[in-house]
Enzyme design. Structure first.
Site, PDB file in Angstrom:
ATOM      1  N   TRP A  10       0.821  -1.220   0.000  1.00  0.00           N
ATOM      2  CA  TRP A  10       0.000   0.000   0.000  1.00  0.00           C
ATOM      3  C   TRP A  10       0.850   1.264   0.000  1.00  0.00           C
ATOM      4  O   TRP A  10       0.308   2.367  -0.077  1.00  0.00           O
ATOM      5  CB  TRP A  10      -0.927   0.009   1.218  1.00  0.00           C
ATOM      6  CG  TRP A  10      -1.995  -1.049   1.190  1.00  0.00           C
ATOM      7  CD1 TRP A  10      -2.185  -2.016   0.229  1.00  0.00           C
ATOM      8  CD2 TRP A  10      -3.035  -1.250   2.160  1.00  0.00           C
ATOM      9  NE1 TRP A  10      -3.264  -2.790   0.548  1.00  0.00           N
ATOM     10  CE2 TRP A  10      -3.806  -2.343   1.731  1.00  0.00           C
ATOM     11  CE3 TRP A  10      -3.383  -0.608   3.353  1.00  0.00           C
ATOM     12  CZ2 TRP A  10      -4.903  -2.814   2.450  1.00  0.00           C
ATOM     13  CZ3 TRP A  10      -4.476  -1.077   4.078  1.00  0.00           C
ATOM     14  CH2 TRP A  10      -5.229  -2.164   3.618  1.00  0.00           C
ATOM     15  N   HIS A  95      13.011  -2.350  -1.401  1.00  0.00           N
ATOM     16  CA  HIS A  95      12.150  -1.783  -2.459  1.00  0.00           C
ATOM     17  C   HIS A  95      12.910  -0.643  -3.138  1.00  0.00           C
ATOM     18  O   HIS A  95      13.594   0.146  -2.489  1.00  0.00           O
ATOM     19  CB  HIS A  95      10.840  -1.283  -1.844  1.00  0.00           C
ATOM     20  CG  HIS A  95       9.803  -0.994  -2.878  1.00  0.00           C
ATOM     21  ND1 HIS A  95       9.842   0.137  -3.667  1.00  0.00           N
ATOM     22  CD2 HIS A  95       8.719  -1.699  -3.281  1.00  0.00           C
ATOM     23  CE1 HIS A  95       8.807   0.108  -4.505  1.00  0.00           C
ATOM     24  NE2 HIS A  95       8.114  -0.997  -4.289  1.00  0.00           N
ATOM     25  N   GLU A  97      11.971   2.104  -4.227  1.00  0.00           N
ATOM     26  CA  GLU A  97      11.647   3.460  -3.751  1.00  0.00           C
ATOM     27  C   GLU A  97      12.509   3.805  -2.538  1.00  0.00           C
ATOM     28  O   GLU A  97      12.933   4.944  -2.362  1.00  0.00           O
ATOM     29  CB  GLU A  97      10.148   3.565  -3.437  1.00  0.00           C
ATOM     30  CG  GLU A  97       9.332   3.628  -4.720  1.00  0.00           C
ATOM     31  CD  GLU A  97       7.870   3.260  -4.566  1.00  0.00           C
ATOM     32  OE1 GLU A  97       7.391   3.092  -3.434  1.00  0.00           O
ATOM     33  OE2 GLU A  97       7.201   3.131  -5.618  1.00  0.00           O
ATOM     34  N   GLU A 167      11.455  -6.641  -9.470  1.00  0.00           N
ATOM     35  CA  GLU A 167      10.703  -5.426  -9.740  1.00  0.00           C
ATOM     36  C   GLU A 167      11.538  -4.483 -10.597  1.00  0.00           C
ATOM     37  O   GLU A 167      12.307  -3.667 -10.057  1.00  0.00           O
ATOM     38  CB  GLU A 167      10.358  -4.719  -8.428  1.00  0.00           C
ATOM     39  CG  GLU A 167       9.431  -5.501  -7.531  1.00  0.00           C
ATOM     40  CD  GLU A 167       8.517  -4.572  -6.765  1.00  0.00           C
ATOM     41  OE1 GLU A 167       7.306  -4.748  -6.855  1.00  0.00           O
ATOM     42  OE2 GLU A 167       9.013  -3.642  -6.108  1.00  0.00           O
ATOM     43  N   GLY A 173       4.869   1.595 -11.013  1.00  0.00           N
ATOM     44  CA  GLY A 173       4.020   2.780 -11.014  1.00  0.00           C
ATOM     45  C   GLY A 173       3.942   3.485 -12.353  1.00  0.00           C
ATOM     46  O   GLY A 173       3.449   4.613 -12.435  1.00  0.00           O
ATOM     47  N   GLY A 234       1.533  -2.743  -6.263  1.00  0.00           N
ATOM     48  CA  GLY A 234       1.462  -1.444  -5.601  1.00  0.00           C
ATOM     49  C   GLY A 234       0.117  -0.791  -5.841  1.00  0.00           C
ATOM     50  O   GLY A 234      -0.884  -1.109  -5.200  1.00  0.00           O
ATOM     51  N   GLY A 235       0.079   0.092  -6.825  1.00  0.00           N
ATOM     52  CA  GLY A 235      -1.116   0.901  -7.090  1.00  0.00           C
ATOM     53  C   GLY A 235      -2.416   0.113  -7.136  1.00  0.00           C
ATOM     54  O   GLY A 235      -3.415   0.517  -6.538  1.00  0.00           O
TER      55      GLY A 235
HETATM   56  C1  PEP Z   1       5.467  -1.802  -5.964  1.00  0.00           C
HETATM   57  O1  PEP Z   1       5.228  -0.858  -5.250  1.00  0.00           O
HETATM   58  O2  PEP Z   1       6.206  -2.683  -5.548  1.00  0.00           O
HETATM   59  C2  PEP Z   1       4.872  -1.858  -7.287  1.00  0.00           C
HETATM   60  C3  PEP Z   1       5.146  -2.890  -8.037  1.00  0.00           C
HETATM   61  O3  PEP Z   1       4.060  -0.813  -7.669  1.00  0.00           O
HETATM   62  P1  PEP Z   1       3.031  -0.783  -8.912  1.00  0.00           P
HETATM   63  O4  PEP Z   1       2.262  -2.079  -8.879  1.00  0.00           O
HETATM   64  O5  PEP Z   1       2.184   0.406  -8.665  1.00  0.00           O
HETATM   65  O6  PEP Z   1       3.851  -0.698 -10.159  1.00  0.00           O
END
Ligand code: PEP
Length: 259
Positions: A10, A95, A97, A167, A173, A234-235
């Site tokens: 989230w 992650h 981010e 990822e 995102g 994520g989203g």
């Molecule tokens: C994430 O936050 O790990 C991610 C994959 O984000 P999203 O699904 O929004 O691309």
């Protein structure tokens, strides 16, 4: 056969007023769904409330980060035992981010991974290349470096207790997911490395999930790949119905794959 896994990250979304109905919707929507494991990772402030909602259901609780120390003078940080006390079973580590925004290094992520394992949390260790690294043909070099560093000094037998998340940074995102074959290629490479770092059996049992713009429209095709064991979302995990659809499609693809 590896049980498919779907993780909702989230991120920094979810006041209690938002988190409660979201967790309730996911829990209720998955009441009759089998053959998949689902994890919700709300912000720290919603862990307790979400944990209470998920109690007794098949959906489990995870966190988005932890500190490598069990306690200490680290203002603003959260230690692994604080997470297990709230019922967390998983923790997302490394992650992109956090690597980018707060400068988390491979060395710090490795300390966190070892701490999580020591406290009974399953690390969801994230690796992935940037768009530029992919353009330069450095995808495998990047993920290999992150994997080896992230698992440094983790005993071979403990590596089996880790979940990996591939990822690609360019897919997070952005709405532009890796194709199933692009993701499967990297997952296969990571599994080969796990064979070397742990054992062939352990590598065969470790779940490697894909993350990066997973949504209802692409979840099934991604999970149909034998190397893709589920999704880190994520989203699209911020909408209960949308996330439930992803989980159900992942379970269905996993069941077809297993037959
Ligand atoms: C994430 O936050 O790990 C991610 C994959 O984000 P999203 O699904 O929004 O691309």
């Amino acid at each position: 056969m590896r049980m498919p896994l779907c993780v909702g990250n989230w991120k920094m979304f979810g006041t209690l007023a938002e988190a409660r109905p979201l967790a309730t919707g996911v829990r209720d929507g998955l009441r009759r769904t089998k053959d998949v494991e689902t994890v919700l990772c709300p912000p720290f402030t919603a862990l307790q409330a979400v944990g209470e909602i998920l109690a007794g259901s098949s959906v489990v609780l995870g966190a988005q980060n932890c500190h490598p120390e069990p306690s200490g003078a680290h203002t603003g940080e959260i230690a692994p035992p604080m997470l297990t006390e709230l019922g967390c079973r998983y923790v997302i580590l490394g992650h992109s981010e956090r690597r980018r925004e707060v400068g988390e290094t491979d060395e710090l992520i490795n300390r966190k991974t070892r701490a999580a394992l020591a406290h009974g949390l399953t690390p969801i260790l994230c690796v992935g290349e940037t768009a530029e690294e992919r353009r330069q043909g450095l995808t495998f070099t990047t993920v290999e470096g992150q994997l080896r560093a992230g698992l440094a000094e983790v005993p071979a037998e403990a590596i089996a207790g880790v979940v990996l998340a591939y990822e690609p940074v360019w897919a997070i995102g952005t709405g532009a997911n890796a194709t199933p074959s692009q993701a499967a290629e990297v997952h296969g490479y990571l599994r080969g490395l796990l064979s070397e770092l742990a054992s062939k059996d352990a590598a065969g049992a470790i779940r490697i999930v894909y993350g990066g713009s997973v949504k209802g429209e692409n979840a099934e095709l991604l999970a149909a790949e034998s190397e893709i064991d589920g999704a880190l979302v994520g989203g699209a995990s911020l909408n209960a119905q949308g996330f439930v659809t992803i989980v159900k499609k992942t379970a269905r693809a996993g069941a077809v794959r297993g037959n």
